[in-house]
Enzyme design. Structure first.
Site, mmCIF file in Angstrom:
data_model
loop_
_atom_site.group_PDB
_atom_site.id
_atom_site.type_symbol
_atom_site.label_atom_id
_atom_site.label_comp_id
_atom_site.label_asym_id
_atom_site.label_seq_id
_atom_site.Cartn_x
_atom_site.Cartn_y
_atom_site.Cartn_z
ATOM 1 N N ASP A 13 0.869 -0.923 -0.039
ATOM 2 C CA ASP A 13 -0.251 -0.136 0.079
ATOM 3 C C ASP A 13 1.027 1.541 -0.181
ATOM 4 O O ASP A 13 0.903 2.490 0.318
ATOM 5 C CB ASP A 13 -0.798 -0.317 0.737
ATOM 6 C CG ASP A 13 -1.868 -1.275 1.059
ATOM 7 O OD1 ASP A 13 -2.441 -2.096 0.196
ATOM 8 O OD2 ASP A 13 -1.676 -1.648 2.676
ATOM 9 N N LYS A 16 2.225 2.053 -5.660
ATOM 10 C CA LYS A 16 3.049 1.937 -6.643
ATOM 11 C C LYS A 16 2.290 1.747 -7.760
ATOM 12 O O LYS A 16 2.546 1.890 -8.763
ATOM 13 C CB LYS A 16 3.196 -0.193 -6.077
ATOM 14 C CG LYS A 16 4.446 -0.540 -5.021
ATOM 15 C CD LYS A 16 4.726 -1.226 -5.236
ATOM 16 C CE LYS A 16 3.113 -2.923 -4.150
ATOM 17 N NZ LYS A 16 2.530 -2.220 -3.119
ATOM 18 N N GLY A 40 -4.471 -3.835 -4.208
ATOM 19 C CA GLY A 40 -5.424 -3.122 -4.855
ATOM 20 C C GLY A 40 -5.075 -1.678 -4.844
ATOM 21 O O GLY A 40 -3.931 -1.246 -4.074
ATOM 22 N N HIS A 41 -4.905 -0.654 -6.311
ATOM 23 C CA HIS A 41 -4.404 -0.362 -6.892
ATOM 24 C C HIS A 41 -5.941 0.888 -6.580
ATOM 25 O O HIS A 41 -6.706 0.723 -7.390
ATOM 26 C CB HIS A 41 -3.959 0.338 -8.084
ATOM 27 C CG HIS A 41 -2.490 -1.375 -7.421
ATOM 28 N ND1 HIS A 41 -1.675 -0.983 -6.637
ATOM 29 C CD2 HIS A 41 -1.516 -1.497 -8.875
ATOM 30 C CE1 HIS A 41 -1.108 -1.922 -6.598
ATOM 31 N NE2 HIS A 41 -1.328 -2.492 -8.490
ATOM 32 N N THR A 128 -6.096 -12.247 2.901
ATOM 33 C CA THR A 128 -7.325 -11.212 2.526
ATOM 34 C C THR A 128 -8.084 -11.892 1.997
ATOM 35 O O THR A 128 -9.343 -11.690 1.363
ATOM 36 C CB THR A 128 -6.435 -10.088 0.883
ATOM 37 O OG1 THR A 128 -6.355 -11.435 0.046
ATOM 38 C CG2 THR A 128 -5.641 -9.539 1.472
ATOM 39 N N GLN A 224 2.095 -6.479 -2.963
ATOM 40 C CA GLN A 224 2.898 -6.328 -1.677
ATOM 41 C C GLN A 224 3.541 -5.282 -1.970
ATOM 42 O O GLN A 224 3.902 -4.236 -2.526
ATOM 43 C CB GLN A 224 2.586 -7.532 -1.820
ATOM 44 C CG GLN A 224 1.295 -8.325 -2.018
ATOM 45 C CD GLN A 224 0.263 -8.517 -2.696
ATOM 46 O OE1 GLN A 224 1.043 -9.705 -4.019
ATOM 47 N NE2 GLN A 224 -0.803 -8.174 -3.001
ATOM 48 N N ARG A 305 -5.590 0.259 8.758
ATOM 49 C CA ARG A 305 -4.301 -0.192 8.793
ATOM 50 C C ARG A 305 -3.353 -0.433 9.697
ATOM 51 O O ARG A 305 -3.817 1.029 10.591
ATOM 52 C CB ARG A 305 -3.541 0.744 7.569
ATOM 53 C CG ARG A 305 -4.305 0.112 6.347
ATOM 54 C CD ARG A 305 -3.852 0.591 4.791
ATOM 55 N NE ARG A 305 -3.267 -0.037 3.650
ATOM 56 C CZ ARG A 305 -4.302 0.832 2.497
ATOM 57 N NH1 ARG A 305 -3.666 2.494 2.348
ATOM 58 N NH2 ARG A 305 -4.543 0.503 1.409
HETATM 59 P P1 IMP Z 1 -2.554 -13.267 1.163
HETATM 60 O O1 IMP Z 1 -2.159 -12.457 0.265
HETATM 61 O O2 IMP Z 1 -4.197 -12.394 1.353
HETATM 62 O O3 IMP Z 1 -2.442 -14.017 1.384
HETATM 63 O O4 IMP Z 1 -2.802 -11.953 2.688
HETATM 64 C C1 IMP Z 1 -1.461 -12.865 3.187
HETATM 65 C C2 IMP Z 1 -0.689 -11.113 3.855
HETATM 66 O O5 IMP Z 1 -0.616 -10.172 2.763
HETATM 67 C C3 IMP Z 1 -1.989 -10.562 4.950
HETATM 68 O O6 IMP Z 1 -1.101 -10.102 6.283
HETATM 69 C C4 IMP Z 1 -2.285 -9.568 3.435
HETATM 70 O O7 IMP Z 1 -2.701 -8.356 4.881
HETATM 71 C C5 IMP Z 1 -0.981 -8.931 3.167
HETATM 72 N N1 IMP Z 1 -1.307 -8.373 2.160
HETATM 73 C C6 IMP Z 1 -1.663 -8.828 0.912
HETATM 74 N N2 IMP Z 1 -2.261 -8.032 -0.574
HETATM 75 C C7 IMP Z 1 -1.654 -6.930 0.118
HETATM 76 C C8 IMP Z 1 -1.995 -5.743 -0.366
HETATM 77 O O8 IMP Z 1 -1.980 -5.658 -1.762
HETATM 78 N N3 IMP Z 1 -1.490 -4.402 0.400
HETATM 79 C C9 IMP Z 1 -1.325 -4.888 1.874
HETATM 80 N N4 IMP Z 1 -1.216 -6.386 2.494
HETATM 81 C C10 IMP Z 1 -0.844 -7.115 1.382
#
Ligand code: IMP
Length: 427
Positions: A13, A16, A40-41, A128, A224, A305
């Site tokens: 976040d 990017k 999510g952008h 997520t 990420q 957050r």
């Molecule tokens: P997953 O990617 O859904 O498996 O989540 C794993 C971890 O990555 C969790 O702590 C999520 O909150 C974090 N995460 C996944 N995608 C994002 C993102 O785009 N921004 C911030 N955190 C993310």
């Protein structure tokens, strides 16, 4: 044949999408190299907001070919909905290319993600719940279905049967749930999703290399961030792919010698969603201020957050892990209202001062941040368009970060719009 990587240097976040969108002016192709719709952008263009999860941000430019690379995991339903939304807003998505080698997220991945998180209870990772981990796990187990399988009903059915051989007993016996209806999946994905996505499916590795061979400048966009990286992040509180710069090569199909620069993106403070260690986390009114002023709620899941001060120790590690050639700092304007601004310059653990990140996760959980405190600027930055318009205290803050991290800060975000980046001189 230059290729620029944009990589998040914190826990995601960082903005990017906005940076990619800004740099896209000089590019001909933007390639997403990993992650899925967990990202999510939010982009603001001429006051209009666009929320993108899978389609690379460059889609907003008519001269860009947006590419979803082989390293991405794709939920076809989400991609189809996103294309429809963009099209309804007058954005032409016909140039979009989708790698046939990208893996599919199917409904049972999402179901397993949620069930596993529930099973973990207080130890849950805070994913997520989009099915990202289970889809990458199937890929590693060699039982995943790929985008190209949408075009081959026989293979799709065969592979689905193989994977459901284990998924269905897990759903039924471990989680007490109904088995997956294979026929319903085949109908939806082969008869609806496949035909709708077919025009976009392509050999993206070939396209990327054609562009490089033609001397075009391509941009590789990560999702990420560094400390959510499966190998280098705060495991197990990470995502299940490799957002670090190295992942850009595997996730798009190019070798490291094609990479000409790596731009790291960091917020002027730090945020994190989900569980895991966070040395500079704030639990006081300044933490609340950062959430409120920075609108720190997930683009995707709406989750609040966690917030904290800028962590130069993490950033130094991010420089190493990604070979950062320059940094873009976003949301500097969020600090406008503060009397003083802190930067974590080292950690302290059992009386010892550490200037680099401890390799052992248990230590990282217990370190105490050592702060330098700098004067705030108490001036609104949002109108600034050039470096000399930034107040001296803000420039001093940036110079301090550069000194701590050892990499130049070339861009500074002072507001959400894509034009709200102040470029800094190259000295
Ligand atoms: P997953 O990617 O859904 O498996 O989540 C794993 C971890 O990555 C969790 O702590 C999520 O909150 C974090 N995460 C996944 N995608 C994002 C993102 O785009 N921004 C911030 N955190 C993310």
């Amino acid at each position: 044949m230059p290729a620029t990587i944009v990589v998040g240097t914190q826990w995601g976040d960082e903005g990017k999408g906005k940076l990619t969108d800004t740099l896209a002016k000089e590019m001909t192709m933007v390639v997403r190299y990993q992650g899925g719709h967990n990202a999510g952008h939010t982009l603001v263009v001429n006051g209009e907001q666009f929320k993108l999860q899978l389609v690379p941000s460059g889609v907003l430019y008519a001269h860009i070919t947006p590419v979803i690379g082989n390293g991405v995991v794709v939920d076809p339903r989400v991609l189809i909905a996103e294309i429809a939304q963009l099209t309804a807003k007058g954005i032409d998505c016909s140039r979009l290319k989708l790698s046939g080698n990208a893996h599919l997220i199917l409904p049972y991945h999402q179901q397993l993600d949620a069930l596993h998180e529930r099973y973990l209870g207080k130890n849950s990772l805070g994913t997520t719940r989009r099915g990202i981990g289970p889809a990458y796990a199937d890929r590693a187990m060699r039982v995943g279905l790929r985008v190209q399988d949408l075009l081959d009903p026989k293979i799709f059915r065969e592979k689905l049967e193989v994977v459901l051989h284990t998924v269905n007993p897990i759903l039924a016996k471990v989680y007490n749930r109904l088995p997956v209806d294979a026929e319903a999946i085949c109908q939806e994905y082969l008869e609806v999703c496949g035909p709708q996505l077919a025009p976009y499916i392509a050999d993206t590795v070939g396209l990327v290399h054609d562009a490089l061979d033609a001397g075009e400048h391509i941009l590789l966009e990560g999702a990420q961030a560094t400390f959510l990286d499966l190998d280098h992040g705060t495991y197990p509180y990470v995502t299940s792919s490799n957002p670090v710069a190295g992942g850009a090569c595997t996730g798009s199909g190019i070798g490291p010698l094609h990479i000409s620069e790596v731009v790291g993106i960091a917020k002027a403070y730090v945020t994190r969603v989900g569980a895991g260690p966070f040395p500079t986390e704030l639990f006081d009114e300044i933490g609340d201020y950062l959430v409120d002023t920075g609108h720190e709620y997930g683009t995707n899941t709406g989750r609040r957050r966690r917030t904290g001060w800028f962590d130069a120790v993490m950033m130094r590690q991010a420089v190493r892990l990604n070979s950062l050639s320059e940094i873009a700092i976003t949301k500097l304007d969020v600090l406008d209202g503060l009397d003083t601004v802190k930067v974590c310059v080292a950690y302290e653990y059992e009386g010892e001062r550490m200037t680099s990140m401890p390799y052992h996760q248990s230590v990282l959980h217990k370190v105490k941040p050592v702060y330098a405190e700098l004067p705030g600027w108490k001036t609104a930055l949002t109108e600034a368009t050039e470096e000399h318009q930034l107040p001296p205290a803000a420039l001093d803050y940036l110079a301090f970060l550069e000194e701590q991290v050892g990499v130049p800060i070339r861009r500074v975000g002072v507001g959400p719009g894509r034009e709200q980046f102040v470029e800094r001189s190259r000295t």
